[in-house]
Scaffold this motif. Structure first.
Motif, PDB file in Angstrom:
ATOM      1  N   LEU A   1     -72.364  20.623 -83.904  1.00 15.92           N
ATOM      2  CA  LEU A   1     -71.850  19.407 -84.636  1.00 15.92           C
ATOM      3  C   LEU A   1     -72.409  18.437 -84.737  1.00 15.92           C
ATOM      4  N   ALA A   2     -72.762  17.903 -84.244  1.00 12.67           N
ATOM      5  CA  ALA A   2     -73.966  16.528 -84.336  1.00 12.67           C
ATOM      6  C   ALA A   2     -73.141  15.443 -84.548  1.00 12.67           C
ATOM      7  N   HIS A   3     -73.043  14.536 -85.332  1.00 10.78           N
ATOM      8  CA  HIS A   3     -71.637  13.715 -85.546  1.00 10.78           C
ATOM      9  C   HIS A   3     -69.875  13.877 -85.305  1.00 10.78           C
ATOM     10  N   CYS A   4     -70.513  15.874 -85.501  1.00 12.26           N
ATOM     11  CA  CYS A   4     -68.601  15.668 -85.091  1.00 12.26           C
ATOM     12  C   CYS A   4     -68.358  16.422 -84.491  1.00 12.26           C
ATOM     13  N   ALA A   5     -69.264  16.621 -83.445  1.00 15.94           N
ATOM     14  CA  ALA A   5     -68.824  16.287 -82.475  1.00 15.94           C
ATOM     15  C   ALA A   5     -67.674  16.241 -81.775  1.00 15.94           C
ATOM     16  N   GLY A   6     -66.977  15.216 -82.127  1.00 23.30           N
ATOM     17  CA  GLY A   6     -66.003  14.331 -80.742  1.00 23.30           C
ATOM     18  C   GLY A   6     -64.654  15.090 -81.669  1.00 23.30           C
ATOM     19  N   GLU A   7     -65.368  16.349 -82.992  1.00 19.71           N
ATOM     20  CA  GLU A   7     -63.786  16.657 -83.307  1.00 19.71           C
ATOM     21  C   GLU A   7     -62.993  17.552 -83.039  1.00 19.71           C
ATOM     22  N   MET A   8     -63.805  18.233 -81.734  1.00 17.69           N
ATOM     23  CA  MET A   8     -63.277  19.683 -80.809  1.00 17.69           C
ATOM     24  C   MET A   8     -62.556  19.563 -80.365  1.00 17.69           C
TER      25      MET A   8
END
Length: 246
Positions: free
Chosen positions: A152-159
């Motif tokens: 997820l890289a930079h999107c990891a905080g969205e899970m």
């Protein structure tokens, strides 16, 4: 302050009549002081969407394909889920890992596919009894989560993350609040190293959470809610857990 989140996982349960009664019981108990969702079998997504439309109770699915479309008989894409208004999809549940051989990488790819279509993945991690007794809990859950963070890289905080000790799922056994908190804190620290959003991320506990133990689990500082199995099939029990979270 993180808002608590209670998600029901119906697994392979349900019928038109049972679903109508269950969803009516949940919506009649609103409002809740926490985020609430139900993750239902694919055939029931439409009726869940109709029953919950206009309420603050969300709905989601229990799995998805990594593929957008094509010759993948029996698979369901995230795009299809999105058309039914799914807000969430569970990925990497221990039953998928155990019975369908899902690898850490496949789970990571599913989470990535979900976010690409605007659906929030509830990413499950957890150890078996043998792994816990061998002192491998930390290594196992960190390995499982690491694959998803990397994908997820930079999107990891969205899970959303769900810690589900496999030995406590459907067994009636439950991790003590202290055992669960220790793993949740470990996962939070791992997330902090990967994303500035870690402090705001919801980490759920999944493993025989019931009305009689929900409050003691939910008071732990890093337990932000529950991924509920058996108790999610009884409106009174599910509502009681939502009340404990709110």
């Amino acid at each position: 302050m993180r808002r608590k989140f209670v998600a029901g996982n119906w697994k392979m349960n349900g019928s038109h009549a049972a679903n109508a009664e269950l969803l009516a019981g949940i919506t009649a108990a609103r409002p809740f002081g926490c985020d609430v969702a139900v993750c239902v079998p694919f055939p029931y997504l439409s009726e869940a969407a109709v029953a919950l439309s206009g309420s603050d109770v969300r709905w989601g699915a229990q799995d998805c394909s990594v593929h957008a479309s094509g010759a993948y008989t029996g698979e369901v894409s995230v795009g299809m889920l999105a058309e039914f208004g799914c807000r969430y999809v569970i990925v990497g549940h221990s039953e998928r890992r155990q019975y369908h051989g899902e690898t850490d990488q496949l789970v990571a790819d599913k989470a990535k596919a979900a976010l690409a279509k605007g659906v929030t993945p509830i990413v499950c991690v957890g150890e078996t009894l043998a792994q816990r007794e061998a002192g491998e809990t930390e290594a196992v859950v960190k390995r499982q989560l690491s694959a998803v963070i990397h994908a997820l890289a930079h999107c990891a905080g969205e899970m959303v993350v769900a810690y589900e000790p496999v030995w406590a799922i459907g067994t009636g056994k439950v991790a003590t609040p202290e055992q669960a908190q220790a793993v949740h804190a470990l996962l939070r620290a791992q997330l902090k190293a990967a994303t500035p959003k870690a402090d705001a991320m919801q980490i759920l506990y999944g493993g025989s959470m019931k009305p009689d133990n929900a409050a003691s689990l939910l008071t732990q500082p890093d337990i932000d809610g529950g991924l509920i199995g058996g108790a999610a099939l009884k409106a009174a029990d599910f509502v009681a857990i939502c009340r404990a979270a709110g």
